[in-house]
Write an enzyme that holds these catalytic residues in place. Structure first.
Site, PDB file in Angstrom:
ATOM      1  N   ASN A  77      43.232 -47.211 -26.396  1.00 28.07           N
ATOM      2  CA  ASN A  77      42.413 -47.377 -27.557  1.00 28.07           C
ATOM      3  C   ASN A  77      41.744 -48.745 -27.752  1.00 28.07           C
ATOM      4  OD1 ASN A  77      43.571 -49.192 -29.976  1.00 28.07           O
ATOM      5  ND2 ASN A  77      45.258 -48.551 -28.868  1.00 28.07           N
ATOM      6  N   ASN A 136      51.959 -58.856 -36.192  1.00 31.33           N
ATOM      7  CA  ASN A 136      51.266 -58.161 -35.084  1.00 31.33           C
ATOM      8  C   ASN A 136      50.727 -59.241 -34.458  1.00 31.33           C
ATOM      9  OD1 ASN A 136      49.424 -56.874 -33.294  1.00 31.33           O
ATOM     10  ND2 ASN A 136      48.634 -55.475 -34.804  1.00 31.33           N
ATOM     11  N   PHE A 137      51.561 -59.692 -33.388  1.00 30.17           N
ATOM     12  CA  PHE A 137      50.826 -60.701 -32.347  1.00 30.17           C
ATOM     13  C   PHE A 137      50.731 -59.998 -30.913  1.00 30.17           C
ATOM     14  CE2 PHE A 137      53.838 -64.183 -34.191  1.00 30.17           C
ATOM     15  CZ  PHE A 137      52.952 -64.425 -35.473  1.00 30.17           C
ATOM     16  N   CYS A 139      47.732 -57.184 -30.760  1.00 27.20           N
ATOM     17  CA  CYS A 139      46.634 -56.345 -30.600  1.00 27.20           C
ATOM     18  C   CYS A 139      45.887 -56.846 -29.301  1.00 27.20           C
ATOM     19  CB  CYS A 139      45.734 -56.277 -31.882  1.00 27.20           C
ATOM     20  SG  CYS A 139      44.387 -55.350 -31.629  1.00 27.20           S
ATOM     21  N   CYS A 356      59.272 -37.768   4.679  1.00 23.30           N
ATOM     22  CA  CYS A 356      60.446 -38.651   5.279  1.00 23.30           C
ATOM     23  C   CYS A 356      59.419 -39.123   6.474  1.00 23.30           C
ATOM     24  CB  CYS A 356      61.548 -37.843   5.652  1.00 23.30           C
ATOM     25  SG  CYS A 356      62.843 -39.020   6.324  1.00 23.30           S
ATOM     26  N   CYS A 426      66.875 -43.478   0.507  1.00 28.21           N
ATOM     27  CA  CYS A 426      65.682 -44.158  -0.170  1.00 28.21           C
ATOM     28  C   CYS A 426      65.573 -43.269  -1.221  1.00 28.21           C
ATOM     29  CB  CYS A 426      64.524 -44.385   0.507  1.00 28.21           C
ATOM     30  SG  CYS A 426      63.716 -42.894   1.122  1.00 28.21           S
ATOM     31  N   CYS A 433      60.809 -33.121  -3.569  1.00 26.53           N
ATOM     32  CA  CYS A 433      61.532 -31.623  -3.493  1.00 26.53           C
ATOM     33  C   CYS A 433      61.313 -30.944  -4.555  1.00 26.53           C
ATOM     34  CB  CYS A 433      63.215 -31.581  -2.979  1.00 26.53           C
ATOM     35  SG  CYS A 433      63.543 -29.866  -3.138  1.00 26.53           S
TER      36      CYS A 433
HETATM   37  C1  LIG Z   1      45.108 -45.801 -31.908  1.00 27.06           C
HETATM   38  C2  LIG Z   1      46.242 -47.041 -31.985  1.00 27.06           C
HETATM   39  C3  LIG Z   1      46.083 -48.020 -32.773  1.00 27.06           C
HETATM   40  C4  LIG Z   1      47.000 -48.928 -32.993  1.00 27.06           C
HETATM   41  N1  LIG Z   1      46.937 -49.716 -33.907  1.00 27.06           N
HETATM   42  C5  LIG Z   1      47.857 -50.836 -33.985  1.00 27.06           C
HETATM   43  C6  LIG Z   1      47.911 -51.623 -35.081  1.00 27.06           C
HETATM   44  O1  LIG Z   1      47.084 -51.681 -36.033  1.00 27.06           O
HETATM   45  N2  LIG Z   1      48.945 -52.457 -35.048  1.00 27.06           N
HETATM   46  C7  LIG Z   1      50.080 -52.680 -34.355  1.00 27.06           C
HETATM   47  O2  LIG Z   1      50.904 -53.347 -34.248  1.00 27.06           O
HETATM   48  N3  LIG Z   1      49.976 -51.731 -33.153  1.00 27.06           N
HETATM   49  C8  LIG Z   1      49.018 -50.695 -33.386  1.00 27.06           C
HETATM   50  N4  LIG Z   1      48.923 -49.907 -31.904  1.00 27.06           N
HETATM   51  C9  LIG Z   1      50.248 -50.037 -31.001  1.00 27.06           C
HETATM   52  C10 LIG Z   1      51.451 -49.157 -31.460  1.00 27.06           C
HETATM   53  O3  LIG Z   1      51.865 -49.576 -32.665  1.00 27.06           O
HETATM   54  C11 LIG Z   1      52.516 -49.012 -30.254  1.00 27.06           C
HETATM   55  O4  LIG Z   1      52.799 -50.457 -30.151  1.00 27.06           O
HETATM   56  C12 LIG Z   1      52.094 -48.599 -29.130  1.00 27.06           C
HETATM   57  O5  LIG Z   1      51.200 -47.525 -29.182  1.00 27.06           O
HETATM   58  C13 LIG Z   1      52.966 -48.257 -28.108  1.00 27.06           C
HETATM   59  O6  LIG Z   1      53.817 -46.870 -28.638  1.00 27.06           O
HETATM   60  P1  LIG Z   1      53.333 -45.538 -28.034  1.00 27.06           P
HETATM   61  O7  LIG Z   1      53.679 -45.401 -26.549  1.00 27.06           O
HETATM   62  O8  LIG Z   1      54.444 -44.855 -28.648  1.00 27.06           O
HETATM   63  O9  LIG Z   1      52.059 -45.163 -28.589  1.00 27.06           O
HETATM   64  C14 LIG Z   1      48.284 -48.866 -31.808  1.00 27.06           C
HETATM   65  C15 LIG Z   1      48.237 -47.741 -31.085  1.00 27.06           C
HETATM   66  C16 LIG Z   1      47.243 -47.094 -31.045  1.00 27.06           C
HETATM   67  C17 LIG Z   1      47.386 -45.712 -30.205  1.00 27.06           C
HETATM   68  S1  SF4 Z   2      62.528 -27.081  -0.988  1.00 28.96           S
HETATM   69 FE1  SF4 Z   2      63.329 -29.156  -0.973  1.00 28.96          FE
HETATM   70  S2  SF4 Z   2      64.766 -29.327   0.933  1.00 28.96           S
HETATM   71 FE2  SF4 Z   2      63.554 -27.474   1.117  1.00 28.96          FE
HETATM   72  S3  SF4 Z   2      61.843 -27.769   2.493  1.00 28.96           S
HETATM   73 FE3  SF4 Z   2      60.974 -28.073   0.118  1.00 28.96          FE
HETATM   74  S4  SF4 Z   2      61.341 -30.276  -0.051  1.00 28.96           S
HETATM   75 FE4  SF4 Z   2      62.594 -29.842   1.779  1.00 28.96          FE
HETATM   76  S1  SF4 Z   3      66.787 -40.135   1.532  1.00 29.71           S
HETATM   77 FE1  SF4 Z   3      64.838 -41.327   2.559  1.00 29.71          FE
HETATM   78  S2  SF4 Z   3      65.147 -41.528   4.612  1.00 29.71           S
HETATM   79 FE2  SF4 Z   3      66.751 -40.193   3.793  1.00 29.71          FE
HETATM   80  S3  SF4 Z   3      66.084 -38.251   4.664  1.00 29.71           S
HETATM   81 FE3  SF4 Z   3      65.377 -38.675   2.566  1.00 29.71          FE
HETATM   82  S4  SF4 Z   3      63.321 -39.487   2.729  1.00 29.71           S
HETATM   83 FE4  SF4 Z   3      64.439 -39.719   4.871  1.00 29.71          FE
END
Ligand SMILES: Cc1cc2nc3c(=O)[nH]c(=O)nc-3n(C[C@H](O)[C@H](O)[C@H](O)COP(=O)(O)O)c2cc1C
Ligand code: SF4
Ligand code: SF4
Length: 474
Positions: A77, A136-137, A139, A356, A426, A433
Site C-alpha cells: 500500500n 508510528n515510527f 510508515c 534432489c 536437506c 512432495c
Molecule cells: C492499507 C494499509 C494502511 C496502513 N496504515 C497504517 C497506519 O496508518 N499506521 C500504522 O502504524 N500502520 C499502518 N499499516 C500497517 C499495519 O498496521 C501492519 O503493521 C502491517 O500491515 C502488517 O500487518 P499485516 O501483515 O497483518 O497486514 C497499514 C497497512 C495497510 C495494509
Molecule cells: S509422491 Fe512424493 S515421494 Fe512419490 S514420487 Fe512424488 S514427490 Fe516423490
Molecule cells: S533430503 Fe535432500 S539430499 Fe536427501 S534425498 Fe531429499 S533432496 Fe536429496
C-alpha cells in the site's frame, strides 16, 4: 485433578484485555463505526488508524501479489495515515470507549518531530480516553519524506528523542511501533527502551514494489502512470516478522512487552508469535481480506490448542520457543536425518527425484525395478536409464478417487529410492512432495555425540583457513 479451563485474558504492558487479538492501525480501524463492529465480532482491542499530521491520499493505493491461486499473498500500500480530521477521530475514540469500556483502544500517533506538538497530541489522545499510545515510527512512504514515520524509526537517536518527549507527558502505556526497513531492528528497539517505552510493536510494512505492467511499463499501484515504493504486508511477510520479533525478544537491551504484527491471519500464526515472546498480536491484511469475523476461529482455535497442550493462560506459553532459536554455531553438527519415502502414499510423480538431482545432492534414484541396487553404475548411467524410462512408464491413475495414493496402483518403477548414505537431510524432497507425509525425515543414529561449530573451533578441530573466515561478530 483436572486442568482449569484456558482463558484468553491478557495483561499487556499493564493494559488488561479480554483477549490477545487486536486490530492493527490500518483501514479496519479507520472510524468508530468500524471499531465497534469489530468489538462486537470479538476483537479485544484496536489500534486506531494513525492520527496526526494532515495528509492527502492518492488514488489508487493498493496492489498485491497472488501466489498459486491464493489471492493477496502479499499486500502493498501507498496509503498515508488517517485523512480524517484529528478532532473527528478523537471524538469517535471517546464515543467507542464510552460504549465499549472493556475493549481496548490504542491511539496510534504521528506528528512532526517537535516536542510541543507531541505533547499536545498525547494529551488530546489521552483526554479522549485512549487506553494507550502507539508511536508510528514505521510508515515507509510519504510521511517519511516529511521526516516522520520510518524516517524516525530508522534512526535510533530520533526514536529515543521522540519516545522520551512522549514519556514526559504520557499517563498511559507507550508502545513504540518499529519499522522493519532497517538492517538491525534491535537498534531502534534499544533506543525506545532507553527512552522509557512501556512496550514495542513489530513489524510495520516492508518497502516494496509489487510489479510492473508489461503492456504500459507502469508500476502498481498506478497513480496516473507512476507509483512509489509501498509497504508490504500479509502472509508473505510473516517469516520476516517472526525473525524480527525473535531478534528483539532475545536481546535483553531491547526486550519489552511486544505486540506481534505481520502476516497473522489464523490462531496458529498468533500462537507462533506468542511462542516467540509476544504478549499479544495485531492483525491488518487478514481482516482487510476476510473481514472481522475471522476472530471467531482465531479465538476458538487458540483456546482449543491451549486446552490440548495444558496451557491455562497466554503467559503459560509466551516465549517458550525463544531458547530454541540460537546462532548457527551452536547447532549440533552430528545430528543426521535422512529422507524416507513411504511407498503406500507415493503417487509416482517423481518431483522429489528431480528436486534432489537438480537442486540437492543426487541421491534419489529411479532404479526400483533392479533386483538389488546396482553399485557398479555411475550416477550418470542411473540418470540416463531413468530419463529413458520416464517417458515409457505408465502414469498412475490420479483421478481414481484417492485410490492413486497407494503403491498398489503406482508402478514400482515410478517410486523413487533414497540412497540414505548420501542423503544430507536437506528436506528439499519432502518440501516438494505433493502428498502429505509421503516423505518423512527421520533421524539416523550415527553414534556420534552432539558437537557444534563453536565446540569444534574451541577444540582446535577446525582447519586454519576456516578459522580465518569466521565471523567474529557472531
Ligand atoms: C492499507 C494499509 C494502511 C496502513 N496504515 C497504517 C497506519 O496508518 N499506521 C500504522 O502504524 N500502520 C499502518 N499499516 C500497517 C499495519 O498496521 C501492519 O503493521 C502491517 O500491515 C502488517 O500487518 P499485516 O501483515 O497483518 O497486514 C497499514 C497497512 C495497510 C495494509
Ligand atoms: S509422491 Fe512424493 S515421494 Fe512419490 S514420487 Fe512424488 S514427490 Fe516423490
Ligand atoms: S533430503 Fe535432500 S539430499 Fe536427501 S534425498 Fe531429499 S533432496 Fe536429496
Amino acid at each position: 485433578m483436572s486442568t482449569p479451563k484456558p482463558t484468553l485474558e491478557t495483561t499487556f504492558a499493564g493494559i488488561k484485555c479480554m483477549n490477545p487479538f487486536w486490530l492493527a492501525s490500518a483501514p479496519p480501524t479507520n472510524c468508530g463505526e468500524q471499531v465497534m463492529r469489530a468489538f462486537d465480532a470479538g476483537w479485544g482491542g484496536a489500534v486506531w488508524k494513525t492520527i496526526g499530521a494532515p495528509i492527502t491520499n492518492v488514488s489508487s493505493r493498493y496492489s498485491s501479489i497472488d501466489w498459486d491461486g491464493h489471492r493477496m499473498m502479499g499486500l502493498n500500500n501507498i496509503e498515508l495515515i488517517s485523512d480524517r480530521p484529528t478532532e473527528v477521530n478523537l471524538r469517535e475514540i471517546a464515543e467507542v470507549k464510552r460504549r465499549y469500556p472493556k475493549n481496548i483502544v490504542i491511539a496510534s500517533l504521528m506528528v512532526e518531530s517537535k516536542r510541543e506538538t507531541w505533547h499536545e497530541i498525547v494529551q488530546r489522545a489521552e483526554d479522549a480516553g485512549a487506553d494507550g499510545l502507539e508511536l508510528n515510527f514505521g510508515c515507509p512512504h510519504g510521511m517519511s519524506e516529511r521526516g516522520m514515520g520510518s524516517a524516525v524509526g530508522q534512526v535510533p537517536e530520533y526514536c529515543e528523542q521522540i519516545t522520551s518527549w512522549v514519556k514526559e507527558k504520557a499517563r498511559t502505556p507507550v508502545i513504540v511501533k518499529l519499522t522493519p526497513n532497517i538492517s538491525d531492528i534491535r537498534m531502534p528497539a534499544r533506543a525506545a527502551k532507553r527512552a522509557g517505552a512501556d512496550a514495542l510493536s513489530a513489524i510495520n510494512t516492508i518497502n516494496s514494489i509489487t510489479g510492473i505492467n508489461l503492456d504500459n511499463f507502469q508500476p502498481n499501484p498506478n497513480v496516473d502512470g507512476k507509483s512509489s515504493h509501498g509497504g508490504y504486508c500479509g502472509p508473505a511477510v510473516k517469516p520476516i516478522a517472526l525473525n524480527m520479533v525473535q531478534q528483539v525478544q532475545s536481546d535483553p537491551a531491547a526486550a519489552l512487552p511486544l505486540s506481534g504484527i505481520g502476516g497473522i491471519g489464523t490462531w496458529r500464526d498468533a500462537a507462533e508469535f506468542i511462542l516467540l515472546g509476544c504478549g499479544n498480536v495485531q492483525v491488518c491484511t487478514a481482516v482487510m481480506h476476510y473481514g472481522y469475523r475471522i476472530i471467531e476461529d482465531m479465538q476458538d482455535g487458540l483456546l482449543a490448542w491451549m486446552a490440548e497442550k495444558g496451557f491455562t493462560t497466554i503467559d503459560d506459553f509466551r516465549g517458550l520457543s525463544l531458547p530454541n532459536v540460537t546462532d548457527w554455531k551452536y547447532l549440533n553438527l552430528n545430528y543426521k536425518i535422512v529422507a524416507r519415502i513411504h511407498e503406500d502414499l507415493c503417487i509416482g510423480c517423481q518431483l522429489c527425484y528431480t528436486a534432489c538431482w537438480d537442486g540437492a545432492h543426487q541421491c534419489i534414484h529411479l532404479d526400483r525395478t533392479a533386483p538389488a541396487p546396482d553399485t557398479t553404475r555411475t550416477p550418470a548411467m542411473v540418470e540416463a536409464t531413468s530419463a529413458q524410462r520416464i517417458s515409457t512408464t505408465p502414469i498412475p491413475k490420479l483421478d481414481s478417487g484417492g485410490a492413486a495414493h497407494s503403491s498398489a496402483i503406482t508402478p514400482l518403477e515410478r517410486i523413487p529410492r533414497v540412497d540414505e548414505e548420501h542423503c544430507v537431510g536437506c528436506n528439499l524432497c519432502a518440501l516438494v512432495c505433493p502428498v502429505e507425509n509421503c516423505i518423512t525425515m527421520e533421524q539416523i543414529n550415527n553414534g556420534l555425540p552432539p558437537q557444534n561449530w563453536d565446540e569444534r573451533t574451541s577444540a582446535g578441530l577446525v582447519p586454519e583457513g576456516a578459522r580465518e573466515v569466521m565471523n567474529t561478530n557472531g
